[in-house]
Design an enzyme around this catalytic site. Sequence first.
Site, PDB file in Angstrom:
ATOM      1  CB  THR A 121      -0.832  -0.022   1.033  1.00  0.00           C
ATOM      2  OG1 THR A 121      -1.771  -1.127   1.306  1.00  0.00           O
ATOM      3  CG2 THR A 121      -1.866   1.278   1.275  1.00  0.00           C
ATOM      4  CD  GLU A 151      -3.650  -8.993  -1.758  1.00  0.00           C
ATOM      5  OE1 GLU A 151      -2.746  -9.176  -2.529  1.00  0.00           O
ATOM      6  OE2 GLU A 151      -4.847  -9.480  -1.528  1.00  0.00           O
ATOM      7  CG  LEU A 153      -4.076 -10.076   1.851  1.00  0.00           C
ATOM      8  CD1 LEU A 153      -3.985 -10.006   3.446  1.00  0.00           C
ATOM      9  CD2 LEU A 153      -3.457 -11.174   1.472  1.00  0.00           C
ATOM     10  CG  ASN A 208      -7.620  -0.844   3.734  1.00  0.00           C
ATOM     11  OD1 ASN A 208      -8.544  -1.699   3.369  1.00  0.00           O
ATOM     12  ND2 ASN A 208      -6.318  -0.991   4.106  1.00  0.00           N
ATOM     13  CB  ALA A 252     -20.730  -0.678  18.059  1.00  0.00           C
ATOM     14  N   GLY A 253     -17.847  -1.244  18.699  1.00  0.00           N
ATOM     15  CA  GLY A 253     -17.108  -2.022  19.597  1.00  0.00           C
ATOM     16  C   GLY A 253     -16.007  -0.741  20.080  1.00  0.00           C
ATOM     17  N   GLY A 257      -8.116  -1.826  14.750  1.00  0.00           N
ATOM     18  CA  GLY A 257      -6.860  -1.801  15.150  1.00  0.00           C
ATOM     19  C   GLY A 257      -6.218  -2.583  13.929  1.00  0.00           C
ATOM     20  CB  CYS A 260      -4.687  -2.174   7.006  1.00  0.00           C
ATOM     21  SG  CYS A 260      -3.772  -3.797   6.749  1.00  0.00           S
ATOM     22  CE  LYS A 320      -8.513  -9.630  10.944  1.00  0.00           C
ATOM     23  NZ  LYS A 320      -9.228  -9.652   9.682  1.00  0.00           N
TER      24      LYS A 320
HETATM   25  C1  UGA Z   1      -8.272  -4.605   6.503  1.00  0.00           C
HETATM   26  C2  UGA Z   1      -9.298  -4.588   5.082  1.00  0.00           C
HETATM   27  O1  UGA Z   1     -10.422  -5.437   5.742  1.00  0.00           O
HETATM   28  C3  UGA Z   1      -8.922  -5.491   4.047  1.00  0.00           C
HETATM   29  O2  UGA Z   1      -9.535  -5.369   2.870  1.00  0.00           O
HETATM   30  C4  UGA Z   1      -7.390  -4.880   3.624  1.00  0.00           C
HETATM   31  O3  UGA Z   1      -6.805  -5.585   2.319  1.00  0.00           O
HETATM   32  C5  UGA Z   1      -6.434  -5.077   4.750  1.00  0.00           C
HETATM   33  O4  UGA Z   1      -6.992  -4.337   5.800  1.00  0.00           O
HETATM   34  C6  UGA Z   1      -5.077  -4.408   4.233  1.00  0.00           C
HETATM   35  O5  UGA Z   1      -5.074  -3.291   3.771  1.00  0.00           O
HETATM   36  O6  UGA Z   1      -4.135  -5.223   4.208  1.00  0.00           O
HETATM   37  P1  UGA Z   1      -7.463  -6.301   8.328  1.00  0.00           P
HETATM   38  O7  UGA Z   1      -6.692  -4.907   8.919  1.00  0.00           O
HETATM   39  O8  UGA Z   1      -6.803  -7.740   8.379  1.00  0.00           O
HETATM   40  O9  UGA Z   1      -8.016  -6.052   6.931  1.00  0.00           O
HETATM   41  O10 UGA Z   1      -8.863  -6.545   9.291  1.00  0.00           O
HETATM   42  P2  UGA Z   1     -10.402  -6.175   9.314  1.00  0.00           P
HETATM   43  O11 UGA Z   1     -11.140  -7.493   9.218  1.00  0.00           O
HETATM   44  O12 UGA Z   1     -10.802  -5.260   8.184  1.00  0.00           O
HETATM   45  O13 UGA Z   1     -10.691  -5.670  10.786  1.00  0.00           O
HETATM   46  C7  UGA Z   1      -9.700  -4.322  11.048  1.00  0.00           C
HETATM   47  C8  UGA Z   1     -10.300  -3.808  12.395  1.00  0.00           C
HETATM   48  O14 UGA Z   1     -11.609  -3.617  12.305  1.00  0.00           O
HETATM   49  C9  UGA Z   1     -10.363  -4.891  13.770  1.00  0.00           C
HETATM   50  O15 UGA Z   1      -9.741  -4.298  14.591  1.00  0.00           O
HETATM   51  C10 UGA Z   1     -11.747  -5.067  13.688  1.00  0.00           C
HETATM   52  O16 UGA Z   1     -12.159  -5.504  14.979  1.00  0.00           O
HETATM   53  C11 UGA Z   1     -12.474  -3.798  13.468  1.00  0.00           C
HETATM   54  N1  UGA Z   1     -13.963  -3.930  13.139  1.00  0.00           N
HETATM   55  C12 UGA Z   1     -14.119  -4.539  11.525  1.00  0.00           C
HETATM   56  C13 UGA Z   1     -14.905  -3.348  13.737  1.00  0.00           C
HETATM   57  O17 UGA Z   1     -14.405  -2.833  14.873  1.00  0.00           O
HETATM   58  N2  UGA Z   1     -16.181  -3.506  13.390  1.00  0.00           N
HETATM   59  C14 UGA Z   1     -16.289  -4.097  12.273  1.00  0.00           C
HETATM   60  O18 UGA Z   1     -17.594  -4.129  11.858  1.00  0.00           O
HETATM   61  C15 UGA Z   1     -15.765  -4.870  11.406  1.00  0.00           C
END
Ligand code: UGA
Length: 449
Positions: A121, A151, A153, A208, A252-253, A257, A260, A320
């Site tokens: 990125t 990417e 993922l 993102n 919500a939470g 973190g 990314c 997460k």
């Molecule tokens: C994120 C993006 O979802 C990917 O599409 C992207 O490719 C990636 O960054 C990257 O740039 O490499 P990631 O950081 O692995 O992926 O995790 P997520 O599943 O997106 O969650 C990120 C944070 O958001 C976590 O702390 C999660 O707890 C929080 N979250 C997610 C919430 O608080 N509420 C939600 O509804 C969803």
Amino acid sequence: MKIVVAGTGYVGLVTGACLAHLGHSVTCVDTNKEKIELMKQGISPIYEPGLDEILKKNYEESRLDFTTDYKSVYKDADVIFIGVGTPEREDGSANLDYVYKASEQIAENVEKDCLVVVKSTVPIGTNDKVEEFLKEHLKNDVQIEVASNPEFLSQGTAVKDTLYSSRIVIGVKSDRARDTLREVYERFNQPIVVTNRRSAEMIKYASNDFLALKISFINEIANFCEIVGADVEDVANGMSYDPRIGDKFLKAGIGYGGSCFPKDTKALHWLANDNGYELKTIKATIEVNENQKYKLFRKAKQRFRSLKGMKVAILGLTFKPGTDDLRDAPSIPNVRRLLDEGAEIVAYDPVGEENFKKLFPTEITYVKTPEETLKDADAAFIFTEWNEIKSLHLNIYKELMNTPIIFDGRNCYKINDVEEKAIEYYSVGRKAILNLKEDAKSEAAMAIV
Ligand code: UGA
């Protein structure tokens, strides 16, 4: 086609393994010898479901290789992916040192025409600069071009996300680069979006940052729900039936973190400022998230006044579930504040313990089961919604804790279930369940939102 991937972090390693899995001949390059040896045994240096299996299979079947000897593999590569890290600098901008280091090594060693594909990125305009840099540093008379291929993922589902992604974005300057990348991705059978390099770079940040914005939005709504007596879970559910809104990223939470969202929101905000433009929604996204992290800590402070000497159980440390990654995990600043307050912490995480120990080697006690964490605790904080934690029956809290008081940062339990058990319970965007003496109830309910 000979493919080389520079960098074996999340992006590089998963990309390399999946390209090999779909039939390409791929060599992954890293400077870390130990990592390379581990991967040759089919052991992934990162915790990622399904990755070990495809590393092992494709290495054994000679489609995938690992090496520190970048000089020999860059020499005759057709396509070189750059998948190195772009960490955050202190001012919020992206640090591109690893991208340029890899570019320098590529330029000095390529001996035939090749396409360099930036998967990391990177700020908008970087692909143009990398191409200029490569051309300036070339040692041999070859044609080199750069393409952007961001990417999408997520950690914990990285292999699945790569093999079955929603789209493949390629940003190119020439038809030749476009056709090469189409050939690379032919067997992925996924929609391919072709655009110019700057738009591809922007698609990554905008995607993102939009997801982060959705999270901060629902967190603000959650905070307001508490004030006016609404329930954010019901609100998000009600919103989700509108296909224009959808049901994703409305949980919500205690904030987002990971490696990314925090970095990419700050990097885009910084870049806009640097270009004389203020991205107000992204600024608000960042601010809301910073504030959200301490939501439960503040509730606990209001509830107990002092946390000194209290035994606090922490359930979940990673940012997460499904990963051992702690980068920007809300657990870290919360643990710091709890320690500053003089609390005694006992923590459990199914896979994050080893990494957390690097940050807090002696300050807290680590245990192997959630039950051990809860034993004789005065309060429990849930920071990550691991299945091992979500599936913990509410009776266990009652049976094991000194006083069953839960601060649930991921809304793991249904309000009705908690109410039935008469457990004191604080979550995000939902009513607090109090289990105090009658006279203290109304005062506490008013105070703790
Ligand atoms: C994120 C993006 O979802 C990917 O599409 C992207 O490719 C990636 O960054 C990257 O740039 O490499 P990631 O950081 O692995 O992926 O995790 P997520 O599943 O997106 O969650 C990120 C944070 O958001 C976590 O702390 C999660 O707890 C929080 N979250 C997610 C919430 O608080 N509420 C939600 O509804 C969803």
